[in-house]
Motif scaffolding. Structure first.
Motif, PDB file in Angstrom:
ATOM      1  N   ASP A 110     -21.493 -13.482  13.960  1.00  0.00           N
ATOM      2  CA  ASP A 110     -22.192 -12.127  13.815  1.00  0.00           C
ATOM      3  C   ASP A 110     -21.303 -11.008  14.500  1.00  0.00           C
ATOM      4  N   ASP A 111     -20.060 -11.257  15.186  1.00  0.00           N
ATOM      5  CA  ASP A 111     -19.639 -10.389  15.741  1.00  0.00           C
ATOM      6  C   ASP A 111     -17.945 -10.220  15.354  1.00  0.00           C
ATOM      7  N   LEU A 112     -17.931 -10.365  13.838  1.00  0.00           N
ATOM      8  CA  LEU A 112     -16.523 -10.374  13.286  1.00  0.00           C
ATOM      9  C   LEU A 112     -16.104  -8.874  13.064  1.00  0.00           C
ATOM     10  N   LYS A 113     -14.881  -8.587  13.397  1.00  0.00           N
ATOM     11  CA  LYS A 113     -14.249  -7.418  13.373  1.00  0.00           C
ATOM     12  C   LYS A 113     -13.453  -7.467  12.042  1.00  0.00           C
ATOM     13  N   THR A 114     -13.265  -5.964  11.527  1.00  0.00           N
ATOM     14  CA  THR A 114     -12.739  -5.787  10.316  1.00  0.00           C
ATOM     15  C   THR A 114     -11.296  -5.634  10.447  1.00  0.00           C
ATOM     16  N   ILE A 115     -10.225  -6.170   9.704  1.00  0.00           N
ATOM     17  CA  ILE A 115      -8.827  -6.239   9.927  1.00  0.00           C
ATOM     18  C   ILE A 115      -8.356  -5.496   8.360  1.00  0.00           C
ATOM     19  N   ASN A 116      -7.479  -4.562   8.417  1.00  0.00           N
ATOM     20  CA  ASN A 116      -6.712  -3.830   7.278  1.00  0.00           C
ATOM     21  C   ASN A 116      -5.744  -5.020   6.964  1.00  0.00           C
ATOM     22  N   VAL A 117      -5.767  -5.128   5.565  1.00  0.00           N
ATOM     23  CA  VAL A 117      -4.455  -5.974   4.980  1.00  0.00           C
ATOM     24  C   VAL A 117      -3.548  -5.168   4.165  1.00  0.00           C
ATOM     25  N   TYR A 118      -2.201  -5.206   4.510  1.00  0.00           N
ATOM     26  CA  TYR A 118      -1.357  -4.328   3.716  1.00  0.00           C
ATOM     27  C   TYR A 118      -0.493  -5.502   3.043  1.00  0.00           C
ATOM     28  N   ASP A 119       0.382  -4.796   2.030  1.00  0.00           N
ATOM     29  CA  ASP A 119       1.366  -5.693   1.174  1.00  0.00           C
ATOM     30  C   ASP A 119       2.306  -4.510   1.091  1.00  0.00           C
ATOM     31  N   VAL A 120       3.293  -4.773   1.731  1.00  0.00           N
ATOM     32  CA  VAL A 120       4.536  -3.894   1.618  1.00  0.00           C
ATOM     33  C   VAL A 120       5.868  -4.595   1.190  1.00  0.00           C
ATOM     34  N   ALA A 121       5.737  -5.725   0.645  1.00  0.00           N
ATOM     35  CA  ALA A 121       6.672  -6.344   0.011  1.00  0.00           C
ATOM     36  C   ALA A 121       7.251  -5.919  -1.277  1.00  0.00           C
ATOM     37  N   GLY A 122       8.537  -5.860  -1.753  1.00  0.00           N
ATOM     38  CA  GLY A 122       8.798  -5.573  -2.821  1.00  0.00           C
ATOM     39  C   GLY A 122      10.244  -4.772  -2.726  1.00  0.00           C
ATOM     40  N   ALA A 123      10.837  -4.335  -4.003  1.00  0.00           N
ATOM     41  CA  ALA A 123      11.937  -3.845  -3.832  1.00  0.00           C
ATOM     42  C   ALA A 123      12.109  -2.507  -3.310  1.00  0.00           C
ATOM     43  N   GLY A 124      13.089  -2.117  -2.805  1.00  0.00           N
ATOM     44  CA  GLY A 124      13.136  -0.664  -2.163  1.00  0.00           C
ATOM     45  C   GLY A 124      13.184  -0.777  -0.515  1.00  0.00           C
ATOM     46  N   PRO A 125      13.505   0.500   0.023  1.00  0.00           N
ATOM     47  CA  PRO A 125      13.737   0.604   1.375  1.00  0.00           C
ATOM     48  C   PRO A 125      12.340   0.357   2.143  1.00  0.00           C
ATOM     49  N   GLY A 126      12.510   0.014   3.486  1.00  0.00           N
ATOM     50  CA  GLY A 126      11.232  -0.190   4.197  1.00  0.00           C
ATOM     51  C   GLY A 126      10.245   0.621   4.260  1.00  0.00           C
ATOM     52  N   VAL A 127       8.858   0.422   4.255  1.00  0.00           N
ATOM     53  CA  VAL A 127       8.052   1.526   4.396  1.00  0.00           C
ATOM     54  C   VAL A 127       7.152   1.346   5.542  1.00  0.00           C
ATOM     55  N   ALA A 128       7.113   2.319   6.378  1.00  0.00           N
ATOM     56  CA  ALA A 128       5.926   2.329   7.426  1.00  0.00           C
ATOM     57  C   ALA A 128       4.668   2.276   7.043  1.00  0.00           C
ATOM     58  N   LEU A 129       3.902   1.156   7.599  1.00  0.00           N
ATOM     59  CA  LEU A 129       2.529   0.747   7.497  1.00  0.00           C
ATOM     60  C   LEU A 129       1.767   2.445   7.334  1.00  0.00           C
ATOM     61  N   SER A 130       1.924   3.293   8.194  1.00  0.00           N
ATOM     62  CA  SER A 130       1.100   4.338   8.226  1.00  0.00           C
ATOM     63  C   SER A 130       1.360   5.224   7.019  1.00  0.00           C
ATOM     64  N   GLU A 131       2.199   4.821   6.309  1.00  0.00           N
ATOM     65  CA  GLU A 131       2.434   5.509   4.974  1.00  0.00           C
ATOM     66  C   GLU A 131       1.958   4.810   3.982  1.00  0.00           C
ATOM     67  N   VAL A 132       1.161   3.993   3.998  1.00  0.00           N
ATOM     68  CA  VAL A 132       0.586   3.194   2.888  1.00  0.00           C
ATOM     69  C   VAL A 132      -0.770   2.890   2.983  1.00  0.00           C
ATOM     70  N   GLU A 133      -1.190   2.782   2.035  1.00  0.00           N
ATOM     71  CA  GLU A 133      -2.862   2.525   1.946  1.00  0.00           C
ATOM     72  C   GLU A 133      -3.253   0.928   1.921  1.00  0.00           C
ATOM     73  N   PRO A 134      -4.182   0.570   2.930  1.00  0.00           N
ATOM     74  CA  PRO A 134      -4.294  -1.097   2.999  1.00  0.00           C
ATOM     75  C   PRO A 134      -4.853  -1.324   1.624  1.00  0.00           C
ATOM     76  N   LEU A 135      -4.226  -2.633   1.166  1.00  0.00           N
ATOM     77  CA  LEU A 135      -4.880  -3.215   0.179  1.00  0.00           C
ATOM     78  C   LEU A 135      -6.575  -3.539   0.038  1.00  0.00           C
ATOM     79  N   PHE A 136      -6.902  -4.078   1.292  1.00  0.00           N
ATOM     80  CA  PHE A 136      -8.130  -4.471   1.513  1.00  0.00           C
ATOM     81  C   PHE A 136      -8.298  -4.705   2.768  1.00  0.00           C
ATOM     82  N   SER A 137      -9.658  -5.068   3.131  1.00  0.00           N
ATOM     83  CA  SER A 137     -10.000  -5.511   4.418  1.00  0.00           C
ATOM     84  C   SER A 137     -10.489  -6.902   4.494  1.00  0.00           C
ATOM     85  N   VAL A 138     -10.168  -7.583   5.721  1.00  0.00           N
ATOM     86  CA  VAL A 138     -10.835  -8.827   5.845  1.00  0.00           C
ATOM     87  C   VAL A 138     -11.653  -9.022   7.336  1.00  0.00           C
ATOM     88  N   THR A 139     -12.534  -9.992   7.485  1.00  0.00           N
ATOM     89  CA  THR A 139     -13.154 -10.037   8.774  1.00  0.00           C
ATOM     90  C   THR A 139     -12.551 -11.308   9.549  1.00  0.00           C
TER      91      THR A 139
END
Length: 243
Positions: A110-139
């Motif tokens: 009953d005390d699960l916490k929500t964690i944002n999940v990111y997907d920053v793999a793929g071609a191109g230069p590295g992207v800071a997580l602060s600059e992208v929207e999370p894909l979804f969240s899990v608990t």
């Protein structure tokens, strides 16, 4: 349709291939049979020698021994089973989570916490997580929430069967480096990747290792230690499947 015995045989064959691949890698790294035996959890080093010589296979081991070997080598046993093969672990209704090398546990409470999940793999230069929207969240349980700074969705098959395609991993930034542990690294023009990172002290290089035994498709790569320190982002501290 496969019966239960045929299903277990398929699982055992995949598990054995993964175990043997890791044992062969440890031998190639210069470890002795006794050292490997101590890590794997076999009764004695003779067993490891027979595996390497092709005279004996872990595929014929008991279920409990097979699970022990997988866990001791850092594999996620649930990744070898089809959905619903183990009730409550890795099925579509009950996610499971674990620290690398530990048995998976169902995500519940009953005390699960929500964690944002990111997907920053793929071609191109590295992207800071602060600059992208999370894909979804899990608990996840609070302890797992606290040990990670963010979570990534794993895309691709290079770390299978340890981390299956589509799994979510928690990453701890600035974690102390430990040889042969799992790390997220930022590779130019590829983004973030998950690899097991070893050290070749003689050549002063980090060795970024794929877990997939198909080394032709998923080769390891090396970088100088100074360069490696710059691209290693954080350590993988948990793996979630079946979310």
């Amino acid at each position: 349709m496969l019966n239960s015995m045929e299903k277990w045989q398929n699982v055992a064959e995949k598990a054995w291939a993964a175990i043997l691949s890791r044992v062969e890698a440890m031998k190639a790294e210069g470890m002795t049979l006794q050292q490997i035996s101590d890590i794997v959890g076999t009764k004695n080093r003779t067993v490891i020698g027979e595996w390497l010589n092709g005279n004996r296979k872990a595929v014929n081991a008991t279920f409990s021994d097979m699970m022990k070997y997988l866990e001791n080598l850092g594999f996620l046993p649930a990744a070898f089973f089809q959905k619903s093969a183990i009730p409550g672990v890795g099925d579509s209704n009950t996610p499971s989570i674990c620290k690398p090398g530990h048995p998976p546990i169902p995500v519940s409470g009953d005390d699960l916490k929500t964690i944002n999940v990111y997907d920053v793999a793929g071609a191109g230069p590295g992207v800071a997580l602060s600059e992208v929207e999370p894909l979804f969240s899990v608990t996840a349980p609070p302890s797992y929430f606290r040990m990670s700074d963010y979570a990534l969705k794993v895309s691709g098959h290079s770390m299978e069967p340890l981390i299956p395609h589509g799994a979510v991993v928690g990453v701890r930034l600035g974690a102390e480096f430990m040889a042969n542990e799992l790390f997220a690294a930022r590779i130019p023009y590829e983004g973030l990747v998950i690899k097991r990172v070893g050290v070749d002290f003689a050549r002063k290089e980090f060795v970024f290792k794929s877990q997939n035994p198909d080394k032709e498709s998923y080769p390891d790569f090396r970088v100088g230690i100074n360069e490696g320190e710059e691209i290693i982002v954080g350590r993988v501290v948990w793996v979630m499947v079946g979310y």
